[in-house]
Design a protein around this motif. Structure first.
Motif, PDB file in Angstrom:
ATOM      1  N   SER A  18       0.940  -0.990  -0.105  1.00 40.06           N
ATOM      2  CA  SER A  18       0.128  -0.470   0.052  1.00 40.06           C
ATOM      3  C   SER A  18       1.063   1.146   0.118  1.00 40.06           C
ATOM      4  CB  SER A  18      -0.560  -0.114   1.469  1.00 40.06           C
ATOM      5  OG  SER A  18      -0.323   0.425   2.634  1.00 40.06           O
ATOM      6  N   LEU A  19       1.874   1.150   0.035  1.00 40.90           N
ATOM      7  CA  LEU A  19       2.481   2.361   0.564  1.00 40.90           C
ATOM      8  C   LEU A  19       3.185   2.838  -1.275  1.00 40.90           C
ATOM      9  CD1 LEU A  19       5.133   0.687   2.461  1.00 40.90           C
ATOM     10  CD2 LEU A  19       3.621   2.796   3.479  1.00 40.90           C
ATOM     11  N   ALA A  20       3.514   4.025  -1.335  1.00 44.79           N
ATOM     12  CA  ALA A  20       3.883   4.815  -2.280  1.00 44.79           C
ATOM     13  C   ALA A  20       5.146   4.600  -2.914  1.00 44.79           C
ATOM     14  CB  ALA A  20       4.005   6.562  -1.953  1.00 44.79           C
ATOM     15  N   SER A  21       6.167   4.350  -1.266  1.00 43.45           N
ATOM     16  CA  SER A  21       7.569   3.755  -1.785  1.00 43.45           C
ATOM     17  C   SER A  21       7.992   3.524  -0.241  1.00 43.45           C
ATOM     18  CB  SER A  21       8.158   4.501  -1.855  1.00 43.45           C
ATOM     19  OG  SER A  21       8.514   5.881  -1.128  1.00 43.45           O
ATOM     20  N   ALA A  22       9.064   1.989  -0.623  1.00 43.71           N
ATOM     21  CA  ALA A  22       9.415   1.106   0.103  1.00 43.71           C
ATOM     22  C   ALA A  22      10.890   0.431   0.375  1.00 43.71           C
ATOM     23  CB  ALA A  22       8.244  -0.373   0.748  1.00 43.71           C
ATOM     24  N   ASP A  23      12.060   1.749   0.605  1.00 42.96           N
ATOM     25  CA  ASP A  23      13.323   1.315  -0.006  1.00 42.96           C
ATOM     26  C   ASP A  23      13.443   1.070   1.487  1.00 42.96           C
ATOM     27  OD1 ASP A  23      12.460   2.012  -2.749  1.00 42.96           O
ATOM     28  OD2 ASP A  23      13.326   4.452  -2.045  1.00 42.96           O
ATOM     29  N   ASP A  54      11.075  -1.028  13.156  1.00 35.68           N
ATOM     30  CA  ASP A  54      11.634  -0.320  13.206  1.00 35.68           C
ATOM     31  C   ASP A  54      11.930   0.591  12.501  1.00 35.68           C
ATOM     32  OD1 ASP A  54      13.248   2.111  13.683  1.00 35.68           O
ATOM     33  OD2 ASP A  54      14.789   1.339  15.110  1.00 35.68           O
ATOM     34  N   ILE A  55      11.472   1.186  11.547  1.00 37.30           N
ATOM     35  CA  ILE A  55      11.430   1.320  10.402  1.00 37.30           C
ATOM     36  C   ILE A  55      11.980   2.939  10.229  1.00 37.30           C
ATOM     37  CG2 ILE A  55       9.348   0.056   9.283  1.00 37.30           C
ATOM     38  CD1 ILE A  55       7.877   2.362   8.690  1.00 37.30           C
ATOM     39  N   SER A  56      12.690   3.531  11.377  1.00 40.79           N
ATOM     40  CA  SER A  56      13.379   5.111  11.097  1.00 40.79           C
ATOM     41  C   SER A  56      14.716   5.067   9.971  1.00 40.79           C
ATOM     42  CB  SER A  56      13.802   5.168  12.491  1.00 40.79           C
ATOM     43  OG  SER A  56      14.632   4.358  12.817  1.00 40.79           O
ATOM     44  N   LEU A  57      15.219   3.610   9.575  1.00 41.77           N
ATOM     45  CA  LEU A  57      15.878   4.797   9.112  1.00 41.77           C
ATOM     46  C   LEU A  57      15.824   3.494   7.518  1.00 41.77           C
ATOM     47  CD1 LEU A  57      18.907   2.483  11.133  1.00 41.77           C
ATOM     48  CD2 LEU A  57      18.343   4.960  10.409  1.00 41.77           C
ATOM     49  N   ALA A  58      14.512   3.423   7.445  1.00 47.09           N
ATOM     50  CA  ALA A  58      14.102   3.028   5.484  1.00 47.09           C
ATOM     51  C   ALA A  58      12.760   4.082   5.387  1.00 47.09           C
ATOM     52  CB  ALA A  58      13.115   1.251   5.945  1.00 47.09           C
ATOM     53  N   SER A  59      13.060   4.069   4.265  1.00 47.66           N
ATOM     54  CA  SER A  59      12.508   5.542   3.497  1.00 47.66           C
ATOM     55  C   SER A  59      11.280   5.078   2.930  1.00 47.66           C
ATOM     56  CB  SER A  59      13.480   5.824   2.176  1.00 47.66           C
ATOM     57  OG  SER A  59      13.053   7.264   1.531  1.00 47.66           O
ATOM     58  N   VAL A  60      10.305   5.363   3.708  1.00 54.82           N
ATOM     59  CA  VAL A  60       8.840   4.816   3.659  1.00 54.82           C
ATOM     60  C   VAL A  60       7.944   5.598   3.658  1.00 54.82           C
ATOM     61  CG1 VAL A  60       7.166   3.790   4.665  1.00 54.82           C
ATOM     62  CG2 VAL A  60       9.261   2.326   5.447  1.00 54.82           C
ATOM     63  N   LEU A  80       8.255   4.586  14.230  1.00 55.04           N
ATOM     64  CA  LEU A  80       7.899   4.820  13.053  1.00 55.04           C
ATOM     65  C   LEU A  80       8.137   6.256  12.499  1.00 55.04           C
ATOM     66  CD1 LEU A  80       4.512   3.440  12.934  1.00 55.04           C
ATOM     67  CD2 LEU A  80       6.034   2.253  12.073  1.00 55.04           C
ATOM     68  N   TYR A  81       9.568   6.993  13.755  1.00 54.17           N
ATOM     69  CA  TYR A  81       9.760   8.497  13.063  1.00 54.17           C
ATOM     70  C   TYR A  81      10.584   9.188  12.589  1.00 54.17           C
ATOM     71  CZ  TYR A  81      14.087   6.452  16.206  1.00 54.17           C
ATOM     72  OH  TYR A  81      15.108   5.600  16.276  1.00 54.17           O
ATOM     73  N   ASN A  82      10.878   9.365  12.413  1.00 49.72           N
ATOM     74  CA  ASN A  82      12.330  10.051  11.009  1.00 49.72           C
ATOM     75  C   ASN A  82      11.198   9.005   9.426  1.00 49.72           C
ATOM     76  OD1 ASN A  82      13.130  11.985  12.716  1.00 49.72           O
ATOM     77  ND2 ASN A  82      14.144  10.632  13.030  1.00 49.72           N
ATOM     78  N   THR A  83      10.695   9.466   9.586  1.00 50.99           N
ATOM     79  CA  THR A  83       9.644   8.649   7.970  1.00 50.99           C
ATOM     80  C   THR A  83       8.884   9.995   7.108  1.00 50.99           C
ATOM     81  OG1 THR A  83       8.124   7.828   8.557  1.00 50.99           O
ATOM     82  CG2 THR A  83      10.211   6.607   9.017  1.00 50.99           C
ATOM     83  N   TYR A  84       8.804   9.240   5.819  1.00 47.49           N
ATOM     84  CA  TYR A  84       7.766  10.183   5.508  1.00 47.49           C
ATOM     85  C   TYR A  84       6.227   9.534   5.466  1.00 47.49           C
ATOM     86  CZ  TYR A  84      11.573  11.504   3.325  1.00 47.49           C
ATOM     87  OH  TYR A  84      13.595  11.963   3.340  1.00 47.49           O
ATOM     88  N   LEU A  85       5.975   8.510   6.024  1.00 48.79           N
ATOM     89  CA  LEU A  85       4.194   8.592   7.192  1.00 48.79           C
ATOM     90  C   LEU A  85       3.305  10.368   6.453  1.00 48.79           C
ATOM     91  CD1 LEU A  85       4.755   5.611   9.410  1.00 48.79           C
ATOM     92  CD2 LEU A  85       4.076   5.799   6.664  1.00 48.79           C
ATOM     93  N   HIS A  86       2.134  10.113   6.078  1.00 44.71           N
ATOM     94  CA  HIS A  86       0.846  10.786   6.072  1.00 44.71           C
ATOM     95  C   HIS A  86       0.174  10.051   6.290  1.00 44.71           C
ATOM     96  CE1 HIS A  86       1.554   9.319   2.002  1.00 44.71           C
ATOM     97  NE2 HIS A  86       0.177   9.998   2.071  1.00 44.71           N
ATOM     98  N   GLY A 105       7.241   9.922  15.986  1.00 42.78           N
ATOM     99  CA  GLY A 105       7.828  11.489  16.015  1.00 42.78           C
ATOM    100  C   GLY A 105       8.170  12.160  14.776  1.00 42.78           C
ATOM    101  N   ASN A 106       8.383  13.177  14.712  1.00 40.87           N
ATOM    102  CA  ASN A 106       8.529  13.568  12.872  1.00 40.87           C
ATOM    103  C   ASN A 106       8.556  12.701  11.458  1.00 40.87           C
ATOM    104  OD1 ASN A 106      10.750  15.504  11.705  1.00 40.87           O
ATOM    105  ND2 ASN A 106      11.888  14.361  11.267  1.00 40.87           N
ATOM    106  N   THR A 107       7.002  13.423  11.141  1.00 40.63           N
ATOM    107  CA  THR A 107       6.458  12.360  10.037  1.00 40.63           C
ATOM    108  C   THR A 107       5.404  13.538   9.827  1.00 40.63           C
ATOM    109  OG1 THR A 107       5.136  11.102  11.461  1.00 40.63           O
ATOM    110  CG2 THR A 107       7.129  10.395  10.915  1.00 40.63           C
ATOM    111  N   ASN A 108       4.792  13.365   8.844  1.00 37.02           N
ATOM    112  CA  ASN A 108       3.712  14.281   8.104  1.00 37.02           C
ATOM    113  C   ASN A 108       2.623  13.450   9.122  1.00 37.02           C
ATOM    114  OD1 ASN A 108       5.202  15.501   6.980  1.00 37.02           O
ATOM    115  ND2 ASN A 108       5.583  13.840   5.061  1.00 37.02           N
ATOM    116  N   VAL A 109       2.387  12.715   9.850  1.00 36.76           N
ATOM    117  CA  VAL A 109       0.641  12.378  10.275  1.00 36.76           C
ATOM    118  C   VAL A 109      -0.192  13.366  11.034  1.00 36.76           C
ATOM    119  CG1 VAL A 109      -0.271  11.060  11.377  1.00 36.76           C
ATOM    120  CG2 VAL A 109       1.724   9.823  10.693  1.00 36.76           C
ATOM    121  N   ARG A 110      -0.771  13.399  10.304  1.00 31.96           N
ATOM    122  CA  ARG A 110      -1.947  14.787  11.246  1.00 31.96           C
ATOM    123  C   ARG A 110      -3.025  14.273  11.199  1.00 31.96           C
ATOM    124  NH1 ARG A 110       1.980  16.589  10.008  1.00 31.96           N
ATOM    125  NH2 ARG A 110       2.588  18.817   7.825  1.00 31.96           N
TER     126      ARG A 110
END
Length: 607
Positions: A18-23, A54-60, A80-86, A105-110
């Motif tokens: 379901s992810l747009a990118s999952a590097d 821990d996906i903090s180091l994955a470009s998700v 899930l911190y430092n990711t591009y989750l929204h 922390g530090n994601t685009n979650v609203r």
């Protein structure tokens, strides 16, 4: 593969799809499901259930909408911190009933903090920091009775702090910094008797500080900066023997500052500026042997400086002994009057002294021998290993504009006595403080000359001597100020040529020398009738030679005249002999006197 473990693998693969990118999640594949515990970002327990994700180091990049939380009943950590989750935080997160640590922390979650968060009964650490969450803090947060750390900072949550927070009996860290919280601090906060760190700064909290805060006997850090709290602070605040840091600046507190604040003797920092405190008990800091930073900027304290804080009458003998670690003393913008007592110079480790904008009179103290904290460049690492804890704001008024600088106090050494009624000369002892980074004596009634040794302050970055009655020439030592980047000598009575130096050439703003009619040279108009230093020295040497010539010619004429007429006046041999002996003695005295005068002339010329 057991069905429960296969369900975990299927849930992860479905979410990945379901992810747009999952590097970084390339190993997540059902074809590789037998090696689930070797997948990246995953840790397993002894029976091969997933216990950590821990996906903090994955470009998700994506949302949590397709994440099946119910498939992970054994999950202990979700990072899930430092990711591009929204998107939003689904209510299904409450199904992680074994979760101990959650960090988004530090994601685009609203969106809102879901009320289902209260179902995480085993949660010990909750981090939701720097998100776009709004809404209010749910009452259900009080159900997290095993919580030890709660970090809900830099969000946009509004409304009051729920009283249910008092049910978090095991909580050690409460951080709600940088939100839009309103209302008063609930009295139930006094039930959190294990609390060590309370950070509620940068909100809109109002009302009085609850008296129950005195129940927090293990409290080490109290941070209430930048709120709208008011009233008196409960005297029992300092009952805890562990209290290390108190930050209550930029509120509306009033009355006397509590005298018990340092009863425990562990306090290192007090930031109480920009309030309405009217006084400080003279024994407030008597036990503060560990105190490093004191800031009461912009209050309404009315007293002689020697009668306030740790200064009672004349500063008592225990003042410097009870505050041996003091590095930072700011008492600006109050109503202190009287002279600056010499005893204030006994704080050996002081790095920043700010007494600006008061009503102080008399001279600037002249013996800075004990200011060893300013007498050398600071070794930051040895004094402040944790530099992040010592950032301060310095307000500098420049051309009628108030600039705010965020500085590391660790590297800072400076004196600000501006905006008072200080008089007499600038003491030469200031030039021994070679570790100074800034010096501000502006807006006083200082007179006399700028000290010749000002060039010793080679680390000085900012110097403001404006709006005084200083006169004479600017010393040549100014050329040695190799670090100077902000200078203001305006509105004095200075004259002569402005010294030149590599760093001074970079200061091209003419206003820094304005209202000194006698000044000339770069960056002002060139000196038309004023000789250069080289010309002055050459002229002085010529004057010396001319003076010597005139002296010898005059002496030769006088003695020649008397020798000639002595032959006729004293015809007897005995009389002539006595006369010539008198002339010889007189010549020796005159030559001796001339040599003495010339030595004094040479000494004055060399200066």
């Amino acid at each position: 593969m057991r069905s429960d473990i296969r369900r975990e693998a299927e849930a992860l693969v479905k979410w990945k799809a379901s992810l747009a990118s999952a590097d970084g999640l390339g190993s997540w594949s059902l074809a590789n499901s037998t090696r689930l515990c070797n997948w990246t970002c995953i840790t397993c327990d002894s029976v091969r259930h997933i216990r950590g994700l821990d996906i903090s180091l994955a470009s998700v990049n994506g949302t949590l909408d397709e994440f099946d939380f119910s498939a992970f009943p054994h999950l202990k950590e979700l990072l899930l911190y430092n990711t591009y989750l929204h998107g939003t935080i689904p209510a299904g997160i409450g199904n992680l009933t074994s979760l101990v640590k959650l960090d988004i922390g530090n994601t685009n979650v609203r969106g809102h903090i879901p009320r289902s968060i209260g179902q995480l009964k085993h949660l010990a650490e909750l981090y939701m920091v720097d998100l776009g969450l709004d809404g209010t803090l749910p009452e259900e947060i009080g159900n997290l009775t095993n919580l030890k750390e709660l970090h809900l900072s830099a969000l946009s949550v509004t409304g009051p702090i729920p009283p249910s927070i008092g049910m978090l009996m095991k909580l050690r860290v409460l951080s709600l910094i940088g939100n839009k919280l309103t209302g008063s601090i609930p009295t139930e906060i006094g039930n959190i008797t294990e609390l060590q760190i309370m950070r509620l700064s940068y909100n809109y909290l109002d009302g009085q500080l609850p008296g129950t805060i005195s129940h927090l006997r293990k409290l080490q850090e109290l941070d209430l900066l930048n709120n709208q709290l008011e009233g008196h602070i409960v005297p029992e605040l300092g009952n805890t023997s562990l209290l290390d840091s108190v930050g209550i600046a930029h509120n509306n507190f009033s009355g006397l500052f509590p005298s018990s604040i340092c009863v425990g003797g562990a306090l290192t920092t007090i930031a109480a500026g920009h309030n309405g405190f009217t006084g400080i008990h003279h024994q407030t800091f008597q036990n503060c042997t560990t105190l490093r930073s004191v800031d009461f900027t912009a209050n309404n304290i009315v007293a002689e400086l020697r009668d306030c804080n740790n200064f009672s009458g004349t500063i008592p003998s225990w003042a410097s002994k009870s505050l041996p670690e003091l590095n930072f003393l700011r008492l600006s913008s109050n109503m202190f009057d009287g002279i600056i007592p010499h005893q204030i110079l006994q704080f050996r480790k002081l790095q920043v002294l700010d007494l600006s904008e008061n009503k102080l009179t008399g001279p600037v103290p002249d013996d800075f021998t004990n200011f060893t904290g300013m007498a050398q460049e600071q070794d930051i690492d040895s004094i402040y290993p944790d530099r992040s804890s010592y950032e301060v704001q310095i307000h500098i008024v420049w051309k009628n504009v108030d600039y705010v600088y965020h500085l590391m106090i660790a590297a800072m050494a400076g004196i600000d006595l501006s905006g008072n009624f200080l008089s007499q000369e600038i003491p030469k002892g200031l030039t021994t403080l070679v570790g100074l980074r800034y010096l501000n004596l502006s807006g006083n009634h200082l007179s006399g000359y700028i000290p010749e040794d000002i060039g010793n302050l080679v680390l000085l970055e900012s110097l403001d001597l404006s709006r005084n009655q200083l006169r004479g020439e600017i010393p040549q030592g100014f050329a040695d100020l190799r670090s100077i980047s902000a200078l203001n000598l305006s509105t004095n009575m200075l004259s002569g040529r402005i010294p030149m130096g590599d760093q001074l050439r970079t200061l091209v703003d003419q206003s820094i020398y304005s209202n000194n009619p006698g000044l000339c040279g770069f960056p002002l108009e060139d000196c038309k009738n004023s000789p250069t230093p080289t010309q002055t020295e050459t002229s002085l040497d010529e004057d010396k030679e001319t003076l010597w010539l005139y002296c010898f010619v005059a002496a030769g004429f006088i003695f020649g005249f008397w020798l000639y007429w002595g032959i006729f006046l004293f015809r007897g041999e005995t009389w002539r002999y006595l006369f010539y002996q008198y002339v010889d003695n007189m010549q020796a005295k005159v030559i001796k006197k001339m040599c003495s005068c010339m030595k004094r002339f040479q000494a004055n010329g060399s200066e």
